[in-house]
Design a protein around this motif. Structure first.
Motif, mmCIF file in Angstrom:
data_model
loop_
_atom_site.group_PDB
_atom_site.id
_atom_site.type_symbol
_atom_site.label_atom_id
_atom_site.label_comp_id
_atom_site.label_asym_id
_atom_site.label_seq_id
_atom_site.Cartn_x
_atom_site.Cartn_y
_atom_site.Cartn_z
ATOM 1 N N UNK A 235 8.563 8.681 10.461
ATOM 2 C CA UNK A 235 8.588 9.120 11.864
ATOM 3 C C UNK A 235 7.364 9.964 12.186
ATOM 4 N N UNK A 236 6.988 10.852 11.275
ATOM 5 C CA UNK A 236 5.817 11.693 11.510
ATOM 6 C C UNK A 236 4.553 10.837 11.594
ATOM 7 N N UNK A 237 4.456 9.812 10.764
ATOM 8 C CA UNK A 237 3.304 8.913 10.810
ATOM 9 C C UNK A 237 3.282 8.150 12.131
ATOM 10 N N UNK A 238 4.445 7.682 12.588
ATOM 11 C CA UNK A 238 4.508 6.958 13.855
ATOM 12 C C UNK A 238 4.093 7.847 15.022
ATOM 13 N N UNK A 239 4.526 9.106 15.011
ATOM 14 C CA UNK A 239 4.148 10.044 16.069
ATOM 15 C C UNK A 239 2.652 10.316 16.014
ATOM 16 N N UNK A 240 2.112 10.512 14.811
ATOM 17 C CA UNK A 240 0.673 10.762 14.667
ATOM 18 C C UNK A 240 -0.138 9.561 15.157
ATOM 19 N N UNK A 241 0.326 8.347 14.843
ATOM 20 C CA UNK A 241 -0.363 7.144 15.309
ATOM 21 C C UNK A 241 -0.324 7.048 16.830
#
Length: 118
Positions: free
Chosen positions: A80-86
């Motif tokens: 989820x954190x990676x998706x938000x960062x992307x």
């Protein structure tokens, strides 16, 4: 549960009919197995989300979770954190591209389409 389409099998002899029915049943079983696998994944995602919510609301403590579940939650949160960062990266690149495109076109990015300040 949705039923598959009605199929009529025309065969010359009983052996052909049995083979056709067996093939039909194998195909249907394969479709149902895929549905069950998809349902398992969806159920696991719901369980993960419910556990995250319980942790957030204080109903459960991280120390009380089994190690496998804690590792799975950690992975889900990392994803989820990676998706938000992307998404932030994408939106910020779009925000910098729009003024640059306006500058190339000779427009003032602070002006609206009708030439009035925004």
């Amino acid at each position: 549960m949705a039923r598959g389409p009605r199929v009529t099998i025309q065969c010359v002899n009983a052996t052909e009919a049995m083979q056709a029915y067996e093939r039909l049943l194998r195909e249907r079983v394969e479709v149902l197995r895929k549905e069950v696998d998809d349902a398992r994944v969806a159920n696991r995602n719901r369980e993960t989300n419910a556990t995250i919510l319980d942790l957030k609301l204080g109903r459960r403590k991280v120390d009380d979770l089994p190690p496998e579940l804690a590792a799975e939650l950690n992975e889900a949160l990392d994803n989820r954190m990676k998706a938000v960062a992307d998404l932030i990266s994408l939106l910020s690149s779009e925000a910098t591209v729009a003024p640059a495109a306006a500058a190339v076109a000779g427009e003032d990015p602070a002006m609206g389409q009708d030439g009035e300040p925004m």
